[in-house]
Scaffold this motif. Structure first.
Motif, PDB file in Angstrom:
ATOM      1  N   GLY A  59      11.091 120.965  -3.994  1.00 13.53           N
ATOM      2  CA  GLY A  59      11.973 119.818  -4.172  1.00 13.53           C
ATOM      3  C   GLY A  59      12.213 119.055  -2.886  1.00 13.53           C
ATOM      4  N   LEU A  60      11.829 119.647  -1.755  1.00 18.79           N
ATOM      5  CA  LEU A  60      11.966 118.984  -0.456  1.00 18.79           C
ATOM      6  C   LEU A  60      10.607 118.522   0.060  1.00 18.79           C
ATOM      7  CD1 LEU A  60      14.447 121.539   1.172  1.00 18.79           C
ATOM      8  CD2 LEU A  60      15.015 119.372   0.045  1.00 18.79           C
ATOM      9  N   LEU A  61       9.577 119.326  -0.196  1.00 17.35           N
ATOM     10  CA  LEU A  61       8.195 118.945   0.082  1.00 17.35           C
ATOM     11  C   LEU A  61       7.462 118.822  -1.251  1.00 17.35           C
ATOM     12  CD1 LEU A  61       7.283 121.361   3.039  1.00 17.35           C
ATOM     13  CD2 LEU A  61       8.048 118.983   3.199  1.00 17.35           C
ATOM     14  N   SER A  62       6.538 117.884  -1.346  1.00 18.84           N
ATOM     15  CA  SER A  62       5.761 117.735  -2.572  1.00 18.84           C
ATOM     16  C   SER A  62       4.759 118.869  -2.703  1.00 18.84           C
ATOM     17  CB  SER A  62       5.024 116.395  -2.566  1.00 18.84           C
ATOM     18  OG  SER A  62       3.995 116.402  -1.578  1.00 18.84           O
ATOM     19  N   ASP A  63       4.204 119.040  -3.891  1.00 20.75           N
ATOM     20  CA  ASP A  63       3.191 120.073  -4.095  1.00 20.75           C
ATOM     21  C   ASP A  63       2.005 119.857  -3.170  1.00 20.75           C
ATOM     22  OD1 ASP A  63       4.732 121.250  -6.039  1.00 20.75           O
ATOM     23  OD2 ASP A  63       3.637 120.389  -7.733  1.00 20.75           O
ATOM     24  N   GLU A  64       1.630 118.607  -2.951  1.00 17.52           N
ATOM     25  CA  GLU A  64       0.504 118.303  -2.070  1.00 17.52           C
ATOM     26  C   GLU A  64       0.826 118.672  -0.627  1.00 17.52           C
ATOM     27  OE1 GLU A  64       0.254 116.303  -5.789  1.00 17.52           O
ATOM     28  OE2 GLU A  64       1.845 116.179  -4.260  1.00 17.52           O
ATOM     29  N   GLU A  65       2.060 118.410  -0.209  1.00 16.17           N
ATOM     30  CA  GLU A  65       2.461 118.750   1.159  1.00 16.17           C
ATOM     31  C   GLU A  65       2.553 120.257   1.347  1.00 16.17           C
ATOM     32  OE1 GLU A  65       5.133 114.821   2.312  1.00 16.17           O
ATOM     33  OE2 GLU A  65       5.924 116.317   0.910  1.00 16.17           O
ATOM     34  N   LEU A  66       3.040 120.963   0.342  1.00 17.40           N
ATOM     35  CA  LEU A  66       3.068 122.420   0.413  1.00 17.40           C
ATOM     36  C   LEU A  66       1.656 122.981   0.490  1.00 17.40           C
ATOM     37  CD1 LEU A  66       5.929 123.190  -2.133  1.00 17.40           C
ATOM     38  CD2 LEU A  66       5.950 123.742   0.306  1.00 17.40           C
ATOM     39  N   GLU A  67       0.749 122.389  -0.276  1.00 11.61           N
ATOM     40  CA  GLU A  67      -0.643 122.856  -0.249  1.00 11.61           C
ATOM     41  C   GLU A  67      -1.264 122.635   1.118  1.00 11.61           C
ATOM     42  OE1 GLU A  67      -4.888 122.055  -2.598  1.00 11.61           O
ATOM     43  OE2 GLU A  67      -3.023 121.159  -3.329  1.00 11.61           O
TER      44      GLU A  67
END
Length: 590
Positions: A360-368
């Protein structure tokens, strides 16, 4: 019988309220009055005890806590707890006020978090005398592993034989129970099949099949945990880390996470602990999304401190991407802690970099992208199960030094500066700092330990031979010595500044995406500190007019010592440089 009213404020009234709220909807018939009095007897508390002062901050800017296993430092001919105390005494230079010794009890797995016997000290580590010796010099934090214990403990063995103590101590569910919504951090089967005199039972295992969840619907379990708290207080423990407490209460058909009964158990422990030893603290270890984590403050009546779990993934992401936008957005959303409560800040831990607090703070793409970068730097990834049977990254296992060895572009030569920048940011934030010992020492990934243990988390649980470590710390060209000296220098400055009190005012500055900054102001408003870090690989200009320095005052950078006489000055920040700029009249240099 004593006539109780909400206005009396008597301790017995408060404890009675807690137990009624916990057990009002359980299948077990509970005599609330008897249980409340038994809990007070276990804690050796007077039923009529007056309330201790509320909303009191039991900490200051001088506080800093080192987090370590009891056997991180090994010296031949000496028990590890004695070696740990020697290191703190001889090398911390009085800059450390507390120490969190991770589970020092006999255990069967998970490096201590599958407890065999809560009342004993692992004889390999030392004894209660060694624990008390450390507690005599430092604020001692200990784990109350409250959600589960070892599947090889006496309690569980007795449970399997329907004997006491242990009979009825563990949570069981029917194999067809609705567990579809249960949130947990592992991919293993939740229910473990066991045989008992009553036939086949299915015990609940949130973490592993060697970590069997306790059943707090049974008041005997609560009484056992309260007696353990009393024992730890008697041996000098002053800070209780409630391990995995968010999972404590289970109701099939729900998430079994953060249930109201769990919060009430925390409130009960808060009451008992603060009446027993004013100044003793509870810290909740709740590695969950940010909003849920903050709920454990309650109304300043639950945890004294909560782990700032969103900080590690956001700060690492900031430094490897060179962009502080998400860190800044999160920081602006964080409410100031009420008096009597505080954030517990950390950047690294014995586990790893938790990813759920970044959801919820980082997008799924950013987490990846973060996961991909950490894998490139030698890290591993642990997963958790989802409701649909899929899995999702739960935690990155890597030493912080290796996590910050470069950026998304790859490794570079600025690892030490980037690493120190992370700690300069953390040490200046609102809250109490906790520094993992391997961050204090700049320890690298331990691949051999991973291979030996078969556990990814072991990568950041290195054991140092004491003489080897001291030799490294005495070599000027050693990265370990550089890290150790620079973090201690930051601690020495921090502890002198009233604006770094854990509850001092904090405001976010808006300086673009490559400069991360915030303002701290002392509670008496005499001192302010601008904390600004260049989180990029390039040197950047900082105009002092952009941070609204008062032109009639002289300003100084507490870290570098430079003085500034005009708000029209422009200074150049080197890559990963941090400045703590304060009004010269309102500070004390160490």
């Amino acid at each position: 019988m004593l006539q109780r009213t909400p206005e009396t404020g008597l301790l017995l009234d408060k404890v009675l309220h807690h137990v009624e709220a916990i057990y009002h909807d359980t299948p077990t018939v509970v005599d609330y009055d008897t249980l409340a009095k038994e809990l007070l007897d276990i804690m050796r508390l007077d039923e009529l005890a007056p309330a201790p002062p509320q909303y009191v901050n039991h900490w200051s800017q001088r506080d800093a806590i080192v987090i370590t296993y009891g056997d991180t430092l090994l010296r031949e001919g000496e028990v590890p707890l004695a070696t740990l105390k020697s290191f703190l005494d001889d090398y911390s230079d009085g800059l450390v006020t507390g120490v969190h010794i991770l589970p020092f009890y006999p255990w069967s797995s998970d490096d201590g978090f599958a407890v065999l016997d809560y009342s004993s000290v692992n004889e390999f580590l030392g004894s209660w005398e060694d624990i008390s010796a450390i507690a005599g010099e430092y604020d001692l934090m200990a784990d109350l592993v409250i959600n589960h214990c070892s599947g090889r403990s006496l309690w569980f063995e007795n449970f399997l034989q329907d004997k006491s103590p242990g009979k009825g101590y563990f949570y069981t569910a029917l194999p067809d129970a609705d567990i579809s919504a249960v949130v947990r951090p592992r991919t293993s089967e939740l229910l473990r099949e066991v045989e008992t005199p009553e036939g086949t039972r299915y015990v609940w295992c949130t973490f592993s099949h060697d970590q069997v969840d306790l059943d707090f619907r049974n008041p005997e379990v609560l009484k056992q945990m309260v007696s353990i708290v009393r024992l730890y207080l008697d041996n000098g423990v002053r800070i209780f880390r409630l391990d995995a407490v968010a999972f404590l209460w289970k109701i099939p058909g729900t998430t079994c996470l953060n249930l109201e009964e769990t919060h009430e158990v925390v409130r009960l422990f808060r009451t008992l602990v603060e009446y027993a030893v004013p100044g003793a603290l509870l810290i909740t270890e709740t590695n969950i999304p940010n909003r849920e984590n903050l709920s454990y403050f309650g109304n300043a009546n639950e945890a004294h401190c909560v782990y700032n779990f969103s900080l590690p993934p956001l700060l690492v992401n900031t430094l490897v991407t060179g962009n502080c936008r998400h860190l800044k957005t999160w920081m602006m959303s964080m409410p100031p802690a009420q008096n009597g409560t505080a954030y517990f800040n950390f950047v690294a831990s014995h586990d790893g970099i938790g990813l759920r607090p970044a959801e919820g703070l980082l997008s799924d793409e950013e987490l990846e992208e973060l996961v991909t970068t950490m894998r490139r730097f030698g890290g591993h990834v642990s997963f958790r199960a989802l409701e649909d049977g899929q899995s999702k990254p739960y935690e990155i296992n890597i030493s912080l030094f290796d996590a910050l060895q470069g950026t998304t572009a790859g490794p570079d030569s600025r690892a030490v500066d980037r690493f120190i920048c992370a700690h300069a940011i953390m040490l200046a934030l609102e809250g109490i700092p906790g520094i993992y010992i391997h961050s204090l020492l700049g320890t690298r990934n331990d691949y051999q330990r991973v291979e030996h243990s078969g556990q990814y988390r072991s990568i950041n649980r290195h054991q140092w031979e004491y003489d080897v470590l001291i030799e490294e710390l005495e070599r000027e060209d050693s990265s370990h010595a550089q890290v150790f000296a620079r973090i201690k220098a930051l601690l020495a400055v921090r502890r002198q500044q009233a604006a770094f009190h854990p509850n001092a005012t904090q405001f976010t500055l808006h300086l673009g995406d490559a400069l991360f900054g915030f303002w701290r102001q002392s509670m008496d408003r005499r001192q302010g500190i601008f904390c600004i870090s260049n989180i990029s690989r390039e040197p950047l200009p900082l105009s002092l007019s952009d941070i609204n320095l008062i032109g009639t005052q002289e300003w100084v950078d507490l870290i570098g010592g430079e003085h500034y006489h005009s708000r029209e000055e422009v200074i150049e920040l080197a890559p990963y440089q941090t400045v703590w700029i304060t009004n010269a009249a309102g500070h004390d240099l160490p």
